[in-house]
Motif scaffolding. Structure first.
Motif, PDB file in Angstrom:
ATOM      1  N   VAL A 375       0.845  -1.191   0.000  1.00  0.00           N
ATOM      2  CA  VAL A 375       0.000   0.000   0.000  1.00  0.00           C
ATOM      3  C   VAL A 375       0.882   1.242   0.000  1.00  0.00           C
ATOM      4  O   VAL A 375       1.788   1.375   0.829  1.00  0.00           O
ATOM      5  CB  VAL A 375      -0.940   0.031   1.224  1.00  0.00           C
ATOM      6  CG1 VAL A 375      -1.676   1.365   1.301  1.00  0.00           C
ATOM      7  CG2 VAL A 375      -1.939  -1.115   1.166  1.00  0.00           C
ATOM      8  N   LEU A 386      -2.978   3.496   5.911  1.00  0.00           N
ATOM      9  CA  LEU A 386      -1.796   2.710   6.273  1.00  0.00           C
ATOM     10  C   LEU A 386      -2.052   1.903   7.539  1.00  0.00           C
ATOM     11  O   LEU A 386      -1.554   0.772   7.688  1.00  0.00           O
ATOM     12  CB  LEU A 386      -0.593   3.632   6.445  1.00  0.00           C
ATOM     13  CG  LEU A 386      -0.083   4.282   5.140  1.00  0.00           C
ATOM     14  CD1 LEU A 386       0.992   5.306   5.440  1.00  0.00           C
ATOM     15  CD2 LEU A 386       0.431   3.226   4.168  1.00  0.00           C
ATOM     16  N   ALA A 389      -3.959  -1.049   6.437  1.00  0.00           N
ATOM     17  CA  ALA A 389      -3.051  -1.983   5.765  1.00  0.00           C
ATOM     18  C   ALA A 389      -2.289  -2.820   6.792  1.00  0.00           C
ATOM     19  O   ALA A 389      -2.078  -4.029   6.597  1.00  0.00           O
ATOM     20  CB  ALA A 389      -2.076  -1.218   4.872  1.00  0.00           C
ATOM     21  N   GLU A 390      -1.898  -2.190   7.878  1.00  0.00           N
ATOM     22  CA  GLU A 390      -1.204  -2.939   8.934  1.00  0.00           C
ATOM     23  C   GLU A 390      -2.142  -3.986   9.538  1.00  0.00           C
ATOM     24  O   GLU A 390      -1.735  -5.128   9.787  1.00  0.00           O
ATOM     25  CB  GLU A 390      -0.717  -1.977  10.018  1.00  0.00           C
ATOM     26  CG  GLU A 390       0.125  -2.653  11.094  1.00  0.00           C
ATOM     27  CD  GLU A 390       0.714  -1.665  12.077  1.00  0.00           C
ATOM     28  OE1 GLU A 390       1.575  -2.088  12.884  1.00  0.00           O
ATOM     29  OE2 GLU A 390       0.330  -0.473  12.046  1.00  0.00           O
ATOM     30  N   GLU A 396       4.448  -4.103   3.374  1.00  0.00           N
ATOM     31  CA  GLU A 396       4.962  -2.982   2.581  1.00  0.00           C
ATOM     32  C   GLU A 396       3.956  -1.839   2.639  1.00  0.00           C
ATOM     33  O   GLU A 396       2.906  -1.862   1.987  1.00  0.00           O
ATOM     34  CB  GLU A 396       5.206  -3.421   1.133  1.00  0.00           C
ATOM     35  CG  GLU A 396       6.241  -4.521   0.978  1.00  0.00           C
ATOM     36  CD  GLU A 396       7.660  -4.022   1.239  1.00  0.00           C
ATOM     37  OE1 GLU A 396       7.843  -2.800   1.467  1.00  0.00           O
ATOM     38  OE2 GLU A 396       8.586  -4.850   1.203  1.00  0.00           O
ATOM     39  N   ARG A 397       4.277  -0.804   3.423  1.00  0.00           N
ATOM     40  CA  ARG A 397       3.370   0.338   3.598  1.00  0.00           C
ATOM     41  C   ARG A 397       4.202   1.619   3.499  1.00  0.00           C
ATOM     42  O   ARG A 397       5.136   1.826   4.269  1.00  0.00           O
ATOM     43  CB  ARG A 397       2.673   0.278   4.959  1.00  0.00           C
ATOM     44  CG  ARG A 397       1.933  -1.023   5.215  1.00  0.00           C
ATOM     45  CD  ARG A 397       1.199  -0.984   6.556  1.00  0.00           C
ATOM     46  NE  ARG A 397       2.085  -0.709   7.697  1.00  0.00           N
ATOM     47  CZ  ARG A 397       2.757  -1.650   8.355  1.00  0.00           C
ATOM     48  NH1 ARG A 397       2.668  -2.922   7.992  1.00  0.00           N
ATOM     49  NH2 ARG A 397       3.522  -1.320   9.385  1.00  0.00           N
ATOM     50  N   HIS A 399       4.248   5.961   2.871  1.00  0.00           N
ATOM     51  CA  HIS A 399       3.559   7.247   2.864  1.00  0.00           C
ATOM     52  C   HIS A 399       4.332   8.187   1.943  1.00  0.00           C
ATOM     53  O   HIS A 399       5.525   8.428   2.155  1.00  0.00           O
ATOM     54  CB  HIS A 399       3.513   7.807   4.292  1.00  0.00           C
ATOM     55  CG  HIS A 399       2.628   9.005   4.441  1.00  0.00           C
ATOM     56  ND1 HIS A 399       2.246   9.515   5.659  1.00  0.00           N
ATOM     57  CD2 HIS A 399       2.042   9.820   3.509  1.00  0.00           C
ATOM     58  CE1 HIS A 399       1.467  10.567   5.486  1.00  0.00           C
ATOM     59  NE2 HIS A 399       1.348  10.779   4.195  1.00  0.00           N
TER      60      HIS A 399
END
Length: 454
Positions: A375, A386, A389-390, A396-397, A399
């Motif tokens: 993401v 994010l 996503a966690e 893989e995150r 910003h």
């Protein structure tokens, strides 16, 4: 339209619909005044209207703009009903409509009206292309392309007028009656305008309010909660479904889209695997509309198997090093992004984020677990997405603060066979003037990436 000859009409809001409807009413002999709160230098079309003798007032709403002598107010769909001149008109008992209402009053052509929270533009575009392929006369507009009242003047009785219609447009209708009315789906959207889901649904259901037994209503069979709220409609009702056979309409069975009129055996139309349309429900609705409008099956198959897509709506951009890049910038709510993610069969590097409207995106966690490998988030909602996503177990995150950086980061994470998908799940206005600008910047970033690797 003779009812407005020598009548006083106020048009609120310029934009292309305001200009078009002002000219239309002027041609029919109405005394038209156009009012827009934007400064004169920011409005477009003023010179054209004033050359016709139509007064245009910019920069404010005069206190004496509305009075008992005004017969009608035509407002830009985006102007909220809380706006002072709209409230003033309603208090005076003056009808307040959108230009779609006027279009329906002058149209000689039968109207196909298409609405829904997601998929309107793709479905409307598909229907227009299928009817054209079938040799049927067709004009397409409304919420996309040409203003509907302009098309309504042009279209003959032997043509179809295919209109994408928003809830904003439908809310301002009184006598509007499409021969074929379609509700694709309903999900939370535009609640800053409608305030409640009930009001949002009520606006959508105005599609069917004036239909008769000679007309057709098409509904989403996979949303029983919506069907329950539709109640008993006066029109002939058809359905579409991705998951089960319907009493009458279009459905998927064993990987094949079939059509049934509810009388005889169903007809095979096309295999889902043979379509280039990314969302099956859009294809189902388009098939059903086209069949009921008289299109032949061969024309339907030809369009569905070659459809290139609509810009900013699951638009294929390019392939780079075995990775496909798709622009779905029009996905401005979580449901639209979910549909896009589910349409991808490959692992997805997902670029998302935008304007914060207080959504927690919790509903996206299951599809993220199933489809997303990485993401990349930007905009006001980046921290929230994010965090989701966690929760989905995505390691893989990233910003980022620009679309170009998002494209670069995605290219570094994606492997051959993956998809990089811009499907923001949010409106664009925190960073961009429109979703179109956001999508164009994404496409530019992809093209620059390809050039840099050449």
């Amino acid at each position: 339209m003779m009812r407005y000859q020598n009548q006083h009409v106020v048009v609120l809001g310029m934009a292309k619909s305001g200009v078009a409807v002002a000219k239309l009413l002027h041609r029919f002999g109405a005394h038209v005044v156009v009012n827009d709160k934007k400064p004169r230098e920011e409005a477009t079309g003023i010179e054209e209207l004033e050359a016709l003798g139509i007064p245009v007032i910019c920069g404010h709403h005069p206190e004496d703009l509305l009075h008992p002598g005004v017969a009608l107010v035509v407002k830009n769909p985006g102007i909220p009903y809380e706006a002072p001149p709209v409230q003033q008109a309603l208090a005076l008992g003056i009808p307040v409509v959108t230009e779609v209402e006027l279009a329906s009053r002058i149209a000689k052509a039968p109207i196909i009206g298409i609405t829904g929270s997601n998929g309107k533009t793709t479905t409307t575009t598909l229907v227009g292309q299928i009817l054209k392929e079938a040799g049927l006369g067709v004009l397409v507009g409304g919420n996309i392309g040409t203003v509907l009242c302009s098309l309504a003047e042009e279209a003959g009785s032997d043509q179809w007028l295919v209109a994408e219609l928003s809830s904003f447009q439908l809310m301002g209708t009184q006598e509007f009656r499409p021969h074929i009315g379609v509700l694709l789906n309903l999900y939370p959207a535009h609640l800053d305008y409608h305030h409640t889901m009930e009001a949002y649904l009520d606006a959508k259901l105005k599609m069917f309010a004036n239909q008769t037994a000679d007309d057709i209503a098409i509904l989403p069979f996979d949303q029983p909660e919506v069907l329950a709220k539709c109640g008993e409609l006066p029109a002939q009702v058809y359905y579409f479904s991705k998951t089960r056979q319907v009493p009458r309409g279009a459905f998927v069975q064993d990987g094949v889209i079939r059509f049934t009129d509810g009388q005889g055996p169903s007809e095979d139309i096309i295999s889902v695997a043979d379509m280039t349309v990314p969302h099956v429900d859009n294809a189902l609705a388009a098939i059903l509309i086209a069949k009921l409008a008289g299109a032949d099956t061969g024309s339907i198959v030809q369009v569905l198997s070659t459809f290139p897509g609509v810009e900013h709506r699951m638009e294929y951009v390019d392939s780079i090093a075995g990775v496909k890049y798709f622009n779905d910038s029009k996905a401005t709510n979580p449901e639209a992004a979910s549909r896009a993610l589910q349409a991808c069969q490959e692992p997805v590097v997902w670029i998302c984020g935008g304007l914060d409207r207080g959504v927690d995106f919790q509903e996206l966690v299951p599809v993220m677990k199933e489809r997303v490998k990485a993401v990349i988030a930007l905009g006001q909602t980046a921290p929230i997405l994010l965090a989701r996503a966690e929760e989905a177990g995505i390691n893989e995150r990233i910003h980022v603060d620009t679309v170009e950086k998002a494209v670069l980061a995605a290219s570094q994470l994606a492997q051959p066979g993956d998809v990089v998908l811009l499907s923001p799940a949010c409106a664009s206005w925190d960073m961009f003037p429109s979703f179109e600008v956001r999508g164009s910047m994404f496409k530019d970033g992809v093209h620059r990436l390809k050039t840099s690797l050449a």
